[in-house]
Write a protein that holds these residues in place. Structure first.
Motif, PDB file in Angstrom:
ATOM      1  N   ALA A 389      36.380 -78.884  16.758  1.00 34.91           N
ATOM      2  CA  ALA A 389      37.554 -78.702  15.895  1.00 34.91           C
ATOM      3  C   ALA A 389      38.850 -78.644  16.692  1.00 34.91           C
ATOM      4  O   ALA A 389      38.942 -77.962  17.702  1.00 34.91           O
ATOM      5  CB  ALA A 389      37.394 -77.420  15.094  1.00 34.91           C
ATOM      6  N   GLY A 390      39.840 -79.383  16.197  1.00 34.55           N
ATOM      7  CA  GLY A 390      41.170 -79.320  16.790  1.00 34.55           C
ATOM      8  C   GLY A 390      41.338 -80.158  18.046  1.00 34.55           C
ATOM      9  O   GLY A 390      42.456 -80.389  18.482  1.00 34.55           O
ATOM     10  N   GLN A 391      40.237 -80.610  18.624  1.00 33.04           N
ATOM     11  CA  GLN A 391      40.339 -81.443  19.823  1.00 33.04           C
ATOM     12  C   GLN A 391      40.212 -82.905  19.437  1.00 33.04           C
ATOM     13  O   GLN A 391      39.509 -83.236  18.490  1.00 33.04           O
ATOM     14  CB  GLN A 391      39.205 -81.111  20.786  1.00 33.04           C
ATOM     15  CG  GLN A 391      39.361 -79.802  21.510  1.00 33.04           C
ATOM     16  CD  GLN A 391      38.313 -79.673  22.590  1.00 33.04           C
ATOM     17  OE1 GLN A 391      37.131 -79.623  22.284  1.00 33.04           O
ATOM     18  NE2 GLN A 391      38.734 -79.647  23.833  1.00 33.04           N
ATOM     19  N   CYS A 392      40.848 -83.780  20.188  1.00 32.83           N
ATOM     20  CA  CYS A 392      40.636 -85.210  19.959  1.00 32.83           C
ATOM     21  C   CYS A 392      39.585 -85.710  20.944  1.00 32.83           C
ATOM     22  O   CYS A 392      39.204 -84.989  21.874  1.00 32.83           O
ATOM     23  CB  CYS A 392      41.951 -85.975  20.110  1.00 32.83           C
ATOM     24  SG  CYS A 392      42.629 -85.923  21.772  1.00 32.83           S
ATOM     25  N   GLY A 393      39.131 -86.945  20.757  1.00 33.86           N
ATOM     26  CA  GLY A 393      38.094 -87.518  21.616  1.00 33.86           C
ATOM     27  C   GLY A 393      38.457 -87.460  23.096  1.00 33.86           C
ATOM     28  O   GLY A 393      37.632 -87.132  23.943  1.00 33.86           O
TER      29      GLY A 393
END
Ligand SMILES: [Zn+2]
Length: 419
Positions: A389-393
């Protein structure tokens, strides 16, 4: 026709985060403070400006000239020039999108809705914009290569990766999207009209050249494919030193198709035994390659015994054909074992292509559009209840993004003025 006549000028636009619109307008009246702000931002980012090739100047810049962008309700944009090489950089404040009338908050909602799978037309309705404007915005983001943007985030070039092609359609014609994935990140999303080795090699070569440009000593150690002939032979051509592996999960899923005219429970039992065989082989580490050869022979005998000699022989031939790719996966512990993450990336992109009429325009800029979609895939954070959650790839893979705002990150990272 117009493209050939137009002089190609290097794009040296940089997007700068002024945090508040008011700060920007305040700084516009104070040249020294403006420059200091831009320098501090660049320093924090750790990016170098793209000077001319001949320039040895140490970042010396002066405020060069300014012009009013009438299209953007009269927002003033400054250009700054290197005193040594005379390269001119256009400084865009964070709330302005390059060459576009669209406000960044409108773009944010429309892009997010599209990333979520809403049709182009409905995304356009959300922001009172034309579908074509949204299409062009994605194409504009796609002008910077995936390799350049990902390395700007500090991600190392992938030493092991998954390669496979997505079959898609443009109007009635079949088209293919040769793809390279490493973990949660797309490194290449190409576009070809033929499924030939030559076409795929040309597409994957674009990735290779971009990577070599970043790092001339770049070498690939291992590649996992699903065994499609054009993909494996183009990989062999471009990366002759790399180990080529076959996806183990695909192997397990393919086995039932090799077992003809037998009762379903027998087929299911054989599939599950094959599953156990491959995953035990993985756990054996040093011994596993030797163990696998022996176990495959035994398994083919077992198939002949339980499902008849014709099935046994078919499975034996299939093993002969595929086992080198399975060995490759098992001999190197760093090799990816399944192409699940690549399938997930393809599914995510497929939903957008399906919803996107613009993509099916025969004279559309398919490559730029696909690259733009891939940037969104890499840089938009996962939703709040997701595992990451909240992080991008990019962050999940250990990369660093410039700010906490994904749209701003997209604008900064796809700017042409950074080196
Ligand atoms: Zn310079």
């Amino acid at each position: 026709m117009r493209n050939t006549a137009r002089q190609t000028r290097e794009n040296r636009t940089i997007t700068v985060d002024f945090q508040h619109e008011a700060t920007y307008f305040q700084l516009l009246d104070d040249g020294k403070a403006f420059l200091e702000f831009v320098f501090a931002f660049l320093l924090a980012l750790g990016f170098q400006l793209k000077h001319k090739a001949t320039c040895s100047g140490g970042g010396c810049l002066t405020r060069h000239s300014h012009y009013v962008r009438v299209r953007l309700c009269g927002v003033t944009i400054w250009r700054i020039q290197c005193t040594t090489c005379k390269a001119v950089f256009t400084v865009l404040p964070h709330f302005v999108l390059r060459y576009r009338q669209m406000r960044s908050d409108v773009a944010r909602n429309a892009l997010l809705a599209m990333h979520g799978g809403l049709s182009l037309e409905l995304c356009a309705v959300i922001g009172h914009i034309s579908p074509m404007a949204l299409y062009r915005l994605v194409c504009a983001l796609g002008q910077q290569s995936l390799v350049r943007v990902l390395t700007r985030c500090g991600l190392p070039l992938p030493v092991y990766f998954l390669a496979d092609e997505k079959h898609s359609r443009c109007l009635t014609a079949k088209v293919y999207l040769p793809t390279i994935v490493c973990g949660r990140v797309l490194w290449h999303l190409g576009y070809t009209e033929a499924a030939s080795t030559a076409a795929f090699t040309q597409s994957y070569r674009e990735f290779q050249q971009a990577a070599l440009q970043q790092e001339p000593s770049y070498r690939v150690r291992g590649i996992l494919t699903d065994g499609f002939a054009s993909t494996t032979s183009s990989m062999r051509t471009l990366f002759p030193e790399a180990r080529l592996g076959n996806c183990l999960r695909h192997a397990i899923n393919k086995l039932p198709a090799k077992l003809v005219a037998i009762a379903s429970p027998v087929r299911k039992a054989l599939r599950s035994q094959f599953h156990t065989l491959l995953y035990r082989a993985r756990q054996r580490k040093a011994l596993r390659v030797f163990a696998l050869g022996q176990r495959l022979r035994h398994f083919a005998d077992h198939v002949a015994h339980t499902a008849g000699t014709v099935n046994g022989e078919r499975v034996r031939r299939w093993f002969q054909e595929k086992k080198a790719g399975w060995y490759a996966v098992l001999t190197d512990p760093q090799m990816p074992v399944t192409s699940t993450l690549l399938d997930q990336a393809h599914n995510a992109i497929e939903r957008k292509l399906f919803a996107m009429q613009g993509f099916h325009h025969p004279r559309g800029s398919q490559q730029a559009f696909l690259t733009g979609l891939a940037h969104l895939y890499n840089l938009i954070p996962y939703q709040r209840r997701a595992l990451q959650a909240g992080q991008c790839g990019v962050e999940v893979e250990g990369g660093k993004v410039p700010t906490r705002d994904w749209l701003l990150n997209l604008q900064i990272l796809t700017s042409g003025g950074f080196r």
